[in-house]
Structure formats: C-alpha cells, structure tokens
Design a protein around this motif. Structure first.
Motif, PDB file in Angstrom:
ATOM      1  N   ILE A  89       4.022   8.992  -4.271  1.00 54.78           N
ATOM      2  CA  ILE A  89       3.630   7.769  -3.301  1.00 54.78           C
ATOM      3  C   ILE A  89       4.249   6.417  -3.975  1.00 54.78           C
ATOM      4  CG2 ILE A  89       1.602   6.439  -2.685  1.00 54.78           C
ATOM      5  CD1 ILE A  89      -0.055   9.035  -2.387  1.00 54.78           C
ATOM      6  N   ARG A  90       4.994   5.971  -3.065  1.00 55.27           N
ATOM      7  CA  ARG A  90       5.498   4.865  -3.486  1.00 55.27           C
ATOM      8  C   ARG A  90       4.894   3.441  -2.850  1.00 55.27           C
ATOM      9  NH1 ARG A  90      11.637   6.878  -2.290  1.00 55.27           N
ATOM     10  NH2 ARG A  90      11.622   8.244  -3.889  1.00 55.27           N
ATOM     11  N   MET A  91       4.766   2.312  -3.808  1.00 58.45           N
ATOM     12  CA  MET A  91       4.211   1.068  -3.359  1.00 58.45           C
ATOM     13  C   MET A  91       4.979  -0.093  -3.967  1.00 58.45           C
ATOM     14  SD  MET A  91       0.208   1.789  -3.937  1.00 58.45           S
ATOM     15  CE  MET A  91       0.203   2.046  -5.532  1.00 58.45           C
ATOM     16  N   SER A  92       4.811  -1.103  -3.154  1.00 60.49           N
ATOM     17  CA  SER A  92       5.280  -2.483  -3.672  1.00 60.49           C
ATOM     18  C   SER A  92       4.370  -3.293  -4.398  1.00 60.49           C
ATOM     19  CB  SER A  92       6.116  -3.131  -2.802  1.00 60.49           C
ATOM     20  OG  SER A  92       5.183  -3.919  -1.780  1.00 60.49           O
ATOM     21  N   PRO A  93       4.366  -4.185  -5.239  1.00 59.06           N
ATOM     22  CA  PRO A  93       3.401  -4.901  -5.761  1.00 59.06           C
ATOM     23  C   PRO A  93       2.570  -5.971  -4.923  1.00 59.06           C
ATOM     24  CG  PRO A  93       5.413  -5.355  -6.899  1.00 59.06           C
ATOM     25  CD  PRO A  93       5.884  -4.458  -5.825  1.00 59.06           C
ATOM     26  N   SER A  94       3.288  -6.241  -3.711  1.00 57.34           N
ATOM     27  CA  SER A  94       2.475  -6.986  -2.775  1.00 57.34           C
ATOM     28  C   SER A  94       2.120  -6.358  -1.520  1.00 57.34           C
ATOM     29  CB  SER A  94       3.700  -8.065  -2.308  1.00 57.34           C
ATOM     30  OG  SER A  94       5.036  -7.460  -1.791  1.00 57.34           O
ATOM     31  N   ILE A  95       1.699  -5.017  -1.842  1.00 57.02           N
ATOM     32  CA  ILE A  95       0.975  -4.286  -0.890  1.00 57.02           C
ATOM     33  C   ILE A  95      -0.167  -4.823  -0.140  1.00 57.02           C
ATOM     34  CG2 ILE A  95      -0.267  -2.584  -2.373  1.00 57.02           C
ATOM     35  CD1 ILE A  95       0.554  -0.391  -0.604  1.00 57.02           C
ATOM     36  N   LEU A 104      -3.900   5.393  -0.435  1.00 50.44           N
ATOM     37  CA  LEU A 104      -4.970   6.022  -1.447  1.00 50.44           C
ATOM     38  C   LEU A 104      -5.263   7.406  -0.635  1.00 50.44           C
ATOM     39  CD1 LEU A 104      -6.817   5.832  -3.671  1.00 50.44           C
ATOM     40  CD2 LEU A 104      -8.345   4.280  -2.446  1.00 50.44           C
ATOM     41  N   ARG A 105      -5.646   7.300   0.594  1.00 54.25           N
ATOM     42  CA  ARG A 105      -6.345   8.539   1.229  1.00 54.25           C
ATOM     43  C   ARG A 105      -5.294   9.629   1.188  1.00 54.25           C
ATOM     44  NH1 ARG A 105      -8.100   4.896   5.094  1.00 54.25           N
ATOM     45  NH2 ARG A 105      -6.304   5.163   6.467  1.00 54.25           N
ATOM     46  N   ASN A 106      -3.680   9.453   1.236  1.00 54.74           N
ATOM     47  CA  ASN A 106      -2.799  10.659   0.943  1.00 54.74           C
ATOM     48  C   ASN A 106      -2.863  11.182  -0.156  1.00 54.74           C
ATOM     49  OD1 ASN A 106      -1.873  10.065   3.828  1.00 54.74           O
ATOM     50  ND2 ASN A 106      -0.308   8.618   3.276  1.00 54.74           N
ATOM     51  N   ALA A 107      -2.978  10.057  -1.207  1.00 54.16           N
ATOM     52  CA  ALA A 107      -3.151  10.744  -2.727  1.00 54.16           C
ATOM     53  C   ALA A 107      -4.256  11.641  -2.850  1.00 54.16           C
ATOM     54  CB  ALA A 107      -2.950   9.603  -3.560  1.00 54.16           C
ATOM     55  N   LYS A 118       2.411  11.301  -8.173  1.00 57.42           N
ATOM     56  CA  LYS A 118       3.077  10.513  -8.906  1.00 57.42           C
ATOM     57  C   LYS A 118       3.174   9.321  -8.190  1.00 57.42           C
ATOM     58  CE  LYS A 118       7.535   9.231 -10.872  1.00 57.42           C
ATOM     59  NZ  LYS A 118       9.051   9.648 -11.175  1.00 57.42           N
ATOM     60  N   VAL A 119       2.568   8.314  -8.770  1.00 56.53           N
ATOM     61  CA  VAL A 119       2.382   7.077  -7.858  1.00 56.53           C
ATOM     62  C   VAL A 119       3.239   6.024  -8.549  1.00 56.53           C
ATOM     63  CG1 VAL A 119       0.725   5.303  -7.224  1.00 56.53           C
ATOM     64  CG2 VAL A 119      -0.065   7.502  -7.598  1.00 56.53           C
ATOM     65  N   THR A 120       4.143   5.552  -7.611  1.00 57.95           N
ATOM     66  CA  THR A 120       5.308   4.539  -8.277  1.00 57.95           C
ATOM     67  C   THR A 120       5.084   3.211  -7.672  1.00 57.95           C
ATOM     68  OG1 THR A 120       6.876   6.389  -8.382  1.00 57.95           O
ATOM     69  CG2 THR A 120       7.785   4.452  -8.667  1.00 57.95           C
ATOM     70  N   VAL A 121       5.361   2.154  -8.295  1.00 57.27           N
ATOM     71  CA  VAL A 121       5.384   0.785  -7.777  1.00 57.27           C
ATOM     72  C   VAL A 121       6.842   0.306  -7.903  1.00 57.27           C
ATOM     73  CG1 VAL A 121       4.827  -1.553  -7.916  1.00 57.27           C
ATOM     74  CG2 VAL A 121       2.953   0.252  -8.242  1.00 57.27           C
ATOM     75  N   HIS A 161      10.918   0.512 -11.481  1.00 54.14           N
ATOM     76  CA  HIS A 161       9.812   1.302 -11.205  1.00 54.14           C
ATOM     77  C   HIS A 161       8.967   1.556 -12.466  1.00 54.14           C
ATOM     78  CE1 HIS A 161      11.946   2.865  -7.794  1.00 54.14           C
ATOM     79  NE2 HIS A 161      13.124   2.800  -8.526  1.00 54.14           N
ATOM     80  N   MET A 162       7.597   1.294 -12.094  1.00 51.71           N
ATOM     81  CA  MET A 162       6.322   1.717 -12.803  1.00 51.71           C
ATOM     82  C   MET A 162       5.626   2.772 -12.006  1.00 51.71           C
ATOM     83  SD  MET A 162       3.352  -0.981 -14.090  1.00 51.71           S
ATOM     84  CE  MET A 162       4.410  -1.897 -15.260  1.00 51.71           C
TER      85      MET A 162
END
Length: 176
Positions: A89-95, A104-107, A118-121, A161-162
């Motif tokens: 699951i990928r996100m950006s810090p300004s989500i 979150l529901r997908n995870a 694996k959750v990535t920002v 990536h974090m």
C-alpha cells in the motif's frame, strides 16, 4: 521405476550389509547376495536406506508401495501449504483523511485474508525535509491495524521511501 536415490535389489554392490526385515527387526550383518535372496523369498525388494553407515543398512520392503505412500504424503503436504503474499500500500505524506481510510480498509482486508502487508510512504521533492510526518503517518496506520496485525519492523527510510511491514496476528491471538 524412476531412480529416486535409493539403491534397490541388484543395484546394491556392497560386500556386507546390515539387514532389517519388514517388521523392523534386525537380522544382523550378512553378504548382500544373501540379503537379496531373503528378500526374493518373501517376494519383496531389498532397499539400501542408510548408504553412509558402516556397513550400509538395507531393509526388506515392498518398494513400490513405499514410493506410492511417499508421493501421497508429499502431495498432501503441498496441498496443505499456503503461500503468503506481500501486498503493498503506497501513500504520500500529504494524504487526506478519506484516502487514508480507504487505504486502511484495503490493508485490513489483506491482513484478514492472511497476507502480509507493506505500507510505504513516498517522499517527493521538499517532502524529504519532513520525514517525521511520514513516520507519524505509518505509526498511526499500524496502530489502526493493531487488532488484526503486528508491526514487524519500525518505520525505516530507504532513499525516498519509508516503509513498515504488517503481519497478520496468529489465529489463537486474534480470538482472545
């Protein structure tokens, strides 16, 4: 019969062998010809089961039946094993909050199916100066998944990536 690593009957060329009968009783050390004669009298096969022993250990058995049972056990073991996939699951810090909840529901769905997650920002441009925002986001994400998952590693920054890894809790812990 395909060669499966066991020497059988005439393939056994050792001078002496330690012989075990079909019931598992030791018959002692004897020549391989005598052991083969005993096996043929019982209409069974002579199989070398421990080639590195001194003298090698041979057993009188029905080798075809033994191979059939062995392949049946291997097939059963393959059927019962489950491949765990790692979903990302990928996100950006300004989500935004709604986008965060969808991720979150997908995870939670992935974790309830028994997969790791694996959750990535991903940080772009000047966002690299504020990695603490991404870290807080990942920790919040892990906390929200707390009842379904365990965080394997704390947030780790690799390049831009974090990421964190979430594993589903074992079934016995989830029931408590």
């Amino acid at each position: 019969m395909a060669n499966t690593g066991h020497q059988t009957n005439d393939e056994i060329r050792d001078k002496e062998v330690r012989l075990i009968d079909q019931a598992g009783e030791q018959l002692g050390i004897m020549s391989s010809q005598e052991a083969l004669r005993l096996a043929e009298e019982q209409n069974l096969d002579l199989v070398k089961i421990s080639p590195n022993a001194v003298p090698p250990v041979c057993k009188i058995m029905d080798y075809g039946k033994y191979r059939f049972e062995q392949t049946k056990r291997e097939k059963e073991a393959r059927k019962n094993q489950r491949v765990v996939e790692i979903k990302e699951i990928r996100m950006s810090p300004s989500i935004d909050l709604n986008d965060f909840n969808v991720k979150l529901r997908n995870a939670q769905k992935f974790l309830s199916e028994g997969n790791r997650c694996k959750v990535t920002v991903r940080f772009r441009g000047r966002e690299m100066a504020h990695t603490n925002i991404g870290q807080d986001l990942l920790l919040k994400f892990a906390e929200e998944c707390g009842e379904l998952a365990v965080m394997d590693k704390s947030p780790k920054l690799e390049g831009r990536h974090m990421s964190i890894f979430l594993s589903p809790k074992p079934a016995k812990d989830a029931k408590k």
